[in-house]
Scaffold this motif. Structure first.
Motif, PDB file in Angstrom:
ATOM      1  N   ARG A  39       0.713  -1.350   0.049  1.00  0.00           N
ATOM      2  CA  ARG A  39       0.040  -0.244  -0.121  1.00  0.00           C
ATOM      3  C   ARG A  39       0.802   1.279  -0.050  1.00  0.00           C
ATOM      4  NH1 ARG A  39      -3.654   2.339  -1.927  1.00  0.00           N
ATOM      5  NH2 ARG A  39      -4.942   3.911  -0.761  1.00  0.00           N
ATOM      6  N   VAL A  40       2.010   1.189   0.260  1.00  0.00           N
ATOM      7  CA  VAL A  40       2.765   2.285   0.439  1.00  0.00           C
ATOM      8  C   VAL A  40       3.109   2.852  -0.875  1.00  0.00           C
ATOM      9  CG1 VAL A  40       5.205   3.071   1.014  1.00  0.00           C
ATOM     10  CG2 VAL A  40       4.152   1.631   2.564  1.00  0.00           C
ATOM     11  N   ARG A  41       3.535   2.320  -1.981  1.00  0.00           N
ATOM     12  CA  ARG A  41       3.610   2.513  -3.351  1.00  0.00           C
ATOM     13  C   ARG A  41       2.492   3.558  -3.802  1.00  0.00           C
ATOM     14  NH1 ARG A  41       3.518   0.171  -8.713  1.00  0.00           N
ATOM     15  NH2 ARG A  41       4.616   1.542  -9.998  1.00  0.00           N
ATOM     16  N   PRO A  42       1.283   3.111  -3.723  1.00  0.00           N
ATOM     17  CA  PRO A  42       0.160   3.820  -4.360  1.00  0.00           C
ATOM     18  C   PRO A  42       0.190   5.094  -3.660  1.00  0.00           C
ATOM     19  CG  PRO A  42      -0.350   1.870  -4.497  1.00  0.00           C
ATOM     20  CD  PRO A  42       0.762   1.632  -3.507  1.00  0.00           C
ATOM     21  N   LYS A  43       0.175   5.044  -2.125  1.00  0.00           N
ATOM     22  CA  LYS A  43       0.147   6.511  -1.356  1.00  0.00           C
ATOM     23  C   LYS A  43       1.375   7.462  -1.694  1.00  0.00           C
ATOM     24  CE  LYS A  43      -2.443   5.199   2.684  1.00  0.00           C
ATOM     25  NZ  LYS A  43      -3.735   6.248   2.692  1.00  0.00           N
ATOM     26  N   MET A  44       2.434   6.940  -1.815  1.00  0.00           N
ATOM     27  CA  MET A  44       3.725   7.724  -2.141  1.00  0.00           C
ATOM     28  C   MET A  44       3.352   8.287  -3.490  1.00  0.00           C
ATOM     29  SD  MET A  44       5.557   7.827   0.318  1.00  0.00           S
ATOM     30  CE  MET A  44       6.986   9.063  -0.429  1.00  0.00           C
ATOM     31  N   MET A  45       2.695   7.787  -4.477  1.00  0.00           N
ATOM     32  CA  MET A  45       2.818   8.184  -5.810  1.00  0.00           C
ATOM     33  C   MET A  45       1.559   9.364  -5.705  1.00  0.00           C
ATOM     34  SD  MET A  45       2.725   4.759  -7.933  1.00  0.00           S
ATOM     35  CE  MET A  45       2.085   5.643  -9.528  1.00  0.00           C
ATOM     36  N   THR A  46       0.651   9.077  -4.986  1.00  0.00           N
ATOM     37  CA  THR A  46      -0.476  10.226  -4.776  1.00  0.00           C
ATOM     38  C   THR A  46       0.011  11.565  -4.224  1.00  0.00           C
ATOM     39  OG1 THR A  46      -2.189   8.567  -4.395  1.00  0.00           O
ATOM     40  CG2 THR A  46      -2.562  10.817  -3.983  1.00  0.00           C
ATOM     41  N   VAL A  47       0.963  11.185  -3.067  1.00  0.00           N
ATOM     42  CA  VAL A  47       1.790  12.508  -2.525  1.00  0.00           C
ATOM     43  C   VAL A  47       2.712  13.111  -3.161  1.00  0.00           C
ATOM     44  CG1 VAL A  47       3.131  13.074  -0.608  1.00  0.00           C
ATOM     45  CG2 VAL A  47       1.418  11.575  -0.050  1.00  0.00           C
ATOM     46  N   ALA A  48       3.362  12.521  -4.227  1.00  0.00           N
ATOM     47  CA  ALA A  48       4.368  12.890  -5.025  1.00  0.00           C
ATOM     48  C   ALA A  48       3.527  13.854  -6.278  1.00  0.00           C
ATOM     49  CB  ALA A  48       5.048  12.063  -5.840  1.00  0.00           C
ATOM     50  N   ALA A  49       2.413  13.090  -6.704  1.00  0.00           N
ATOM     51  CA  ALA A  49       1.649  14.382  -7.571  1.00  0.00           C
ATOM     52  C   ALA A  49       1.214  15.343  -7.019  1.00  0.00           C
ATOM     53  CB  ALA A  49       0.552  13.097  -8.294  1.00  0.00           C
ATOM     54  N   ILE A  50       0.637  15.377  -6.003  1.00  0.00           N
ATOM     55  CA  ILE A  50      -0.029  16.350  -5.213  1.00  0.00           C
ATOM     56  C   ILE A  50       0.988  17.394  -4.971  1.00  0.00           C
ATOM     57  CG2 ILE A  50      -0.874  17.176  -3.092  1.00  0.00           C
ATOM     58  CD1 ILE A  50      -2.553  14.730  -2.870  1.00  0.00           C
ATOM     59  N   MET A  51       2.371  16.988  -4.552  1.00  0.00           N
ATOM     60  CA  MET A  51       3.434  17.686  -4.391  1.00  0.00           C
ATOM     61  C   MET A  51       3.749  18.599  -5.569  1.00  0.00           C
ATOM     62  SD  MET A  51       3.916  18.394  -1.002  1.00  0.00           S
ATOM     63  CE  MET A  51       5.312  19.432  -1.189  1.00  0.00           C
ATOM     64  N   ALA A  52       3.981  17.669  -6.433  1.00  0.00           N
ATOM     65  CA  ALA A  52       4.297  18.360  -8.112  1.00  0.00           C
ATOM     66  C   ALA A  52       3.217  19.294  -8.662  1.00  0.00           C
ATOM     67  CB  ALA A  52       4.418  17.245  -8.977  1.00  0.00           C
ATOM     68  N   GLY A  53       2.118  19.387  -8.226  1.00  0.00           N
ATOM     69  CA  GLY A  53       0.981  20.244  -8.731  1.00  0.00           C
ATOM     70  C   GLY A  53       1.098  21.633  -7.788  1.00  0.00           C
ATOM     71  N   LEU A  54       1.456  21.431  -6.407  1.00  0.00           N
ATOM     72  CA  LEU A  54       1.488  22.621  -5.695  1.00  0.00           C
ATOM     73  C   LEU A  54       2.831  23.308  -5.750  1.00  0.00           C
ATOM     74  CD1 LEU A  54      -0.240  21.234  -2.313  1.00  0.00           C
ATOM     75  CD2 LEU A  54      -1.153  22.691  -3.866  1.00  0.00           C
ATOM     76  N   LEU A  55       4.100  22.713  -6.314  1.00  0.00           N
ATOM     77  CA  LEU A  55       5.215  23.349  -6.220  1.00  0.00           C
ATOM     78  C   LEU A  55       5.157  24.753  -6.906  1.00  0.00           C
ATOM     79  CD1 LEU A  55       7.712  20.503  -6.959  1.00  0.00           C
ATOM     80  CD2 LEU A  55       7.390  22.029  -4.939  1.00  0.00           C
ATOM     81  N   PRO A  56       4.314  24.975  -8.214  1.00  0.00           N
ATOM     82  CA  PRO A  56       4.440  26.304  -8.557  1.00  0.00           C
ATOM     83  C   PRO A  56       3.720  27.472  -7.700  1.00  0.00           C
ATOM     84  CG  PRO A  56       3.621  24.790 -10.463  1.00  0.00           C
ATOM     85  CD  PRO A  56       3.779  23.965  -8.884  1.00  0.00           C
ATOM     86  N   ILE A  57       2.806  26.893  -7.086  1.00  0.00           N
ATOM     87  CA  ILE A  57       2.198  27.689  -5.785  1.00  0.00           C
ATOM     88  C   ILE A  57       3.193  28.017  -4.888  1.00  0.00           C
ATOM     89  CG2 ILE A  57       0.235  27.743  -4.278  1.00  0.00           C
ATOM     90  CD1 ILE A  57      -1.253  25.992  -6.104  1.00  0.00           C
ATOM     91  N   LEU A  58       3.732  27.014  -4.364  1.00  0.00           N
ATOM     92  CA  LEU A  58       5.048  27.333  -3.096  1.00  0.00           C
ATOM     93  C   LEU A  58       5.902  28.218  -3.618  1.00  0.00           C
ATOM     94  CD1 LEU A  58       4.931  23.683  -1.988  1.00  0.00           C
ATOM     95  CD2 LEU A  58       3.780  25.653  -0.827  1.00  0.00           C
ATOM     96  N   TRP A  59       6.312  28.046  -5.100  1.00  0.00           N
ATOM     97  CA  TRP A  59       7.620  28.975  -5.431  1.00  0.00           C
ATOM     98  C   TRP A  59       7.013  30.512  -5.867  1.00  0.00           C
ATOM     99  CZ3 TRP A  59       9.562  24.577  -8.877  1.00  0.00           C
ATOM    100  CH2 TRP A  59      10.408  23.790  -8.086  1.00  0.00           C
ATOM    101  N   SER A  60       5.684  30.559  -6.173  1.00  0.00           N
ATOM    102  CA  SER A  60       5.294  31.907  -6.635  1.00  0.00           C
ATOM    103  C   SER A  60       5.390  32.859  -5.324  1.00  0.00           C
ATOM    104  CB  SER A  60       3.649  32.112  -6.878  1.00  0.00           C
ATOM    105  OG  SER A  60       2.858  31.625  -5.857  1.00  0.00           O
ATOM    106  N   THR A  61       5.731  34.142  -5.673  1.00  0.00           N
ATOM    107  CA  THR A  61       5.938  35.354  -4.425  1.00  0.00           C
ATOM    108  C   THR A  61       4.825  36.197  -4.484  1.00  0.00           C
ATOM    109  OG1 THR A  61       7.358  36.507  -6.078  1.00  0.00           O
ATOM    110  CG2 THR A  61       8.296  35.260  -5.002  1.00  0.00           C
ATOM    111  N   ALA A  62       4.278  36.323  -5.497  1.00  0.00           N
ATOM    112  CA  ALA A  62       3.105  37.455  -5.569  1.00  0.00           C
ATOM    113  C   ALA A  62       1.999  37.053  -6.484  1.00  0.00           C
ATOM    114  CB  ALA A  62       3.676  38.851  -5.686  1.00  0.00           C
ATOM    115  N   PRO A  63       0.808  37.443  -6.439  1.00  0.00           N
ATOM    116  CA  PRO A  63      -0.230  37.182  -7.485  1.00  0.00           C
ATOM    117  C   PRO A  63       0.264  37.866  -8.631  1.00  0.00           C
ATOM    118  CG  PRO A  63      -1.042  38.402  -5.696  1.00  0.00           C
ATOM    119  CD  PRO A  63       0.242  38.024  -5.349  1.00  0.00           C
ATOM    120  N   ASP A  64      -0.210  37.398  -9.840  1.00  0.00           N
ATOM    121  CA  ASP A  64       0.260  37.968 -11.137  1.00  0.00           C
ATOM    122  C   ASP A  64      -0.609  39.011 -11.526  1.00  0.00           C
ATOM    123  OD1 ASP A  64       1.378  38.559 -13.585  1.00  0.00           O
ATOM    124  OD2 ASP A  64       0.304  37.112 -14.585  1.00  0.00           O
TER     125      ASP A  64
END
Length: 66
Positions: A39-64
């Motif tokens: 069960r660990v592999r599918p959970k880690m894949m889900t977490v990795a996909a969520i983190m990859a999707g949130l990285l642009p938001i985390l790196w942004s400094t201000a709204p465009d």
């Protein structure tokens, strides 16, 4: 999680029946560990996909403001 645990336990019971050995506490522990590891592999894949999707938001400094 329960599906993975049930699958591992069923496989362990079937293996012990084929070997004509009784099921022990160690066998139960081994089945639980195997099911949890499956069960660990599918959970880690889900977490990795969520983190990859949130990285642009985390790196942004201000709204465009265009």
């Amino acid at each position: 999680m329960l599906i993975y645990l049930d699958h591992a336990f069923t496989a362990m019971v079937q293996q012990r029946r084929e070997e004509d050995h009784p099921l022990t506490a160690k066998d139960l522990y081994a089945a639980i560990m195997e099911g949890a590891v499956e069960r660990v592999r599918p959970k880690m894949m889900t977490v990795a996909a969520i983190m990859a999707g949130l990285l642009p938001i985390l790196w942004s400094t201000a709204p465009d403001r265009r």
